[in-house]
Scaffold this motif. Structure first.
Motif, short mmCIF file in Angstrom:
data_model
loop_
_atom_site.label_atom_id
_atom_site.label_comp_id
_atom_site.label_asym_id
_atom_site.label_seq_id
_atom_site.Cartn_x
_atom_site.Cartn_y
_atom_site.Cartn_z
N LEU A 59 18.51 39.64 67.55
CA LEU A 59 17.15 38.81 67.99
C LEU A 59 16.61 37.86 67.25
O LEU A 59 15.55 37.38 67.26
N LYS A 60 17.01 38.50 65.57
CA LYS A 60 16.48 37.55 64.51
C LYS A 60 14.72 38.09 64.34
O LYS A 60 13.91 37.66 63.96
N LEU A 61 14.92 39.54 64.75
CA LEU A 61 13.52 40.21 64.56
C LEU A 61 13.61 40.37 62.91
O LEU A 61 12.75 40.75 62.12
N ILE A 82 21.96 29.91 66.66
CA ILE A 82 20.51 29.96 66.44
C ILE A 82 20.32 30.69 65.04
O ILE A 82 19.10 31.15 64.78
N THR A 83 21.32 30.79 64.05
CA THR A 83 20.96 31.66 62.87
C THR A 83 19.67 31.16 62.17
O THR A 83 18.83 31.65 61.67
N PHE A 84 19.51 29.80 62.34
CA PHE A 84 18.43 28.96 61.37
C PHE A 84 17.51 28.33 62.41
O PHE A 84 16.69 27.60 61.92
N GLN A 85 17.50 28.70 63.54
CA GLN A 85 16.75 27.70 64.71
C GLN A 85 15.35 28.77 64.56
O GLN A 85 15.58 29.94 64.59
N PRO A 86 14.38 28.19 64.93
CA PRO A 86 13.11 28.72 65.44
C PRO A 86 13.34 29.36 66.57
O PRO A 86 13.83 28.91 67.45
#
Lengths: 322, 327
Positions: A61-63, A78-82
């Protein structure tokens, strides 16, 4: 192939640990994990404490930002997406319902907060209707909306947390040990609720737990983690009927079946020792220090996850031999 | 071998709080034979911990034993003073608590905490006590014991600490060991190791064990007798096989159905027990389980059923069973 909702490729998450002035060591909490989760399915993740299953869920979840690797949501990287717009699609339910609710907010405001943040309601009335409908979906009545979290029991709090996660109408929810702090009779209520919500809304779950019997119950496919790596991955039926990795085998034999009468005579495959420290994991296969089948090759080479039956992946050098 | 090590009769324990009296344990009678393993199951707040702490005289203010007596190994616990209790705690009866991280002193090494117990209860010198400590840690399956003795709790993992706790509890070869959720906080593989260890030691020392747990798989694995507690009462008691495969009380049945089972068909619905546990401040008038019971009858709400003997060593308190006998 378009059925994949979430996919991760070679995901790594290392936490730096300072040792002295110049030396830095790393805890490899998640080390080179690749997996995908199909739309509408429940993917279970099991493992003992410290194996990195929670970190995997959070990194997904990119937390926390991954150290390396890629995360895809519906095919988009989405690795580097906001994350702003994706937060609406991906939610999380934490383990401890006592710590994940703000004690100074009423339930009404707790559930209303995500609605406000994502501007989902056009009027106050609509907001109120949404909150009431969410509460009823998780089996709480409207009177409880004006109460504060401390007035609820653990099971009820977990319901509030779930209602909050559902408020933004997500496609995907990471459930990080959502029932492990609850009593057995309440556990069953919450698990049934998760299943009902999935049927109604077609939500995809990543279900993280250390309890194999719960994971087997709720999941379609299961991944078994050990020290930051997936050691076995397959659909839950074949995992429980024919586990291949020695770690999975011993995990399964460690849980005792309640309904088979020959329990006491059953010889269990007991593991020796403890989980090694993730600061210096063993070379080669990380499980080898506790494995009864250890061989020279296990010390030198890291086993890759390979498909040894259809849709059944195992990371072990000696797969064919037993 | 058939003498009773523990005999609890009509025990009632209440906590007198500002909000009112909470009957944590309500009229419990229990017997435990030499070398027997008894499991106490129940949800949180069912009084299982309080009942077993009373055996060690560990009921703290505002709790009080209101009624009943506890006979343990020729002692009458409820009348004993502080000093007398200290003599038997750790020597004749020991306890292993749920969370090993909070039950050991973080400022003392493992060795000194072990040796403390031994010196206190035996006439051993410090040197002899140390030898015994080394032996004990070996017994619970620890390596490099000499090094381990000098280490502090933070240097151990949860499973290791729980072994230390067990070693401390076993230091003076107690007659009774109370394990209060001793394996709940541990991982499945470690849990299996610890249970195996307890069984081995039990066989060796002919010790009795009370396992307090909410996990039926632990019960199935090591217990001979099971007491199911709800709202401070024992609602069903019997041999493990009877409780697991032939439960008579609706609550026991409900608990078993609510437990996810690895053998069951995947996605088979769990049957939860509806509602939530009783509020002990305002307990219902009749059977405490009646408000959650699916087969609740009028009489259940009015008065408490009596214990019904089903077979040797198997009894339960439920009105449904009475009715069968009438008709």
């Amino acid at each position: 192939m378009d059925n994949k909702l979430i996919e991760i490729k070679n995901l790594k998450k290392y936490f730096p640990v300072r040792e002295g002035i110049f030396a830095t060591n790393y805890i490899k909490a998640v080390d080179d994990v690749s997996l995908y989760i199909n739309k509408g399915e429940t993917f279970g993740l099991v493992g003992e404490s410290g194996c990195g299953k929670t970190t995997l869920g959070r990194t997904l979840l990119k937390l926390c930002q991954p150290t390396d690797g890629q995360i895809f949501y519906k095919g988009e990287d989405i690795t580097f997406q906001p994350m702003g717009q994706y937060r609406k699609k991906m939610q999380i339910v934490f383990q401890n319902p006592y710590a994940s609710l703000n004690p100074r907010m009423t339930v009404y405001d707790i559930i209303g907060e995500p609605i406000d943040i994502h501007r989902l309601a056009t009027s106050k009335r609509q907001r109120k209707e949404m909150i009431i409908s969410l509460l009823s979906q998780v089996g709480l009545n409207y009177e409880s909306a004006m109460a504060y979290p401390h007035e609820f029991s653990g099971g009820q709090r977990q319901r509030i947390v779930i209602a909050r996660a559902l408020a933004v109408e997500p496609d995907f929810i990471v459930c990080d040990e959502p029932v492990s702090s609850l009593d057995v009779s309440i556990q069953a209520q919450i698990i049934n609720m998760f299943e009902r919500i999935q049927e109604e809304r077609g939500i995809t779950y990543l279900f993280i737990s250390h309890d194999l019997s719960i994971v087997s119950h709720i999941s379609d496919r299961v991944g078994v983690m050990y020290l930051g790596k997936i050691v076995e991955l397959t659909d839950s039926k074949s995992l429980y009927s024919s586990p291949i990795h020695p770690y999975t085998q011993s995990l399964l034999s460690a849980i005792i079946k309640v309904d088979s009468k020959d329990n006491k005579g059953n010889k269990r495959l007991l593991l020796k020792g403890d989980i090694p420290s993730p600061l210096n994991p063993p070379s080669g296969c990380r499980f080898r220090t506790r494995c009864v089948y250890e061989k020279d090759i296990c010390i030198d080479q890291v086993p890759e996850l390979q498909e040894c039956r259809k849709e059944h992946f195992v990371a072990c050098h000696r797969v064919g031999e037993f | 071998m058939n003498s009773c090590i523990l005999d609890i009769r009509d025990l009632e324990i209440s906590f007198f709080t500002q909000a009112g009296e909470i009957k944590a344990v309500n009229n419990i009678s229990l017997q435990l034979k030499d070398g027997e393993v008894l499991g106490i199951v129940g949800e949180s707040g069912s009084g299982k911990s309080v009942a077993s702490y009373s055996i060690m005289g560990l009921i703290a203010e505002p709790g009080k034993i209101v009624n009943g007596n506890i006979r343990f190994n020729n002692h009458t616990i409820e009348t004993m003073g502080k000093k007398e209790l200290q003599k038997i705690r750790g020597k004749e009866v020991s306890i292993v608590f749920q969370d090993p991280n909070t039950s050991l002193n973080p400022l003392l090494s493992i060795g000194s905490q072990l040796i403390e117990v031994i010196i206190r209860h035996t006439n051993k010198t410090k040197k002899e006590a140390k030898e015994r400590a080394v032996e004990l840690l070996g017994l619970v399956g620890m390596n490099e014991v000499d090094k381990r003795l000098k280490q502090y709790p933070y240097e151990f993992s949860g499973g290791m600490l729980q072994r230390v706790m067990i070693a401390i509890a076993l230091a003076c070869e107690p007659k009774l060991l109370i394990a209060d959720e001793a394996t709940t906080a541990l991982d499945a593989t470690i849990q299996a190791q610890i249970l195996e260890l307890l069984l081995q030691i039990k066989k060796k020392n002919s010790m009795s064990i009370i396992m307090i747990t909410h996990d039926f798989s632990v019960i199935a694995n090591i217990c001979e007798k099971v007491a199911v507690m709800y709202a401070g009462r024992i609602i069903e008691y019997g041999k493990t096989e009877d409780i697991l495969y032939n439960p008579k009380h609706q609550y026991t049945m409900g608990l078993l159905k609510a437990t996810p089972n690895i053998n069951s068909h995947i996605h088979e619905k769990l049957v939860p027990i509806k509602g939530s546990p009783v509020d002990l401040l305002n307990p219902p008038l009749g059977c405490p389980f009646a408000p959650r019971c699916e087969k609740c009858m009028k009489i259940c709400l009015r008065s408490m059923p009596k214990n019904k003997v089903i077979s040797d060593d198997h009894y339960t308190a439920c009105w449904l069973l009475e009715k069968k006998l009438w008709s």
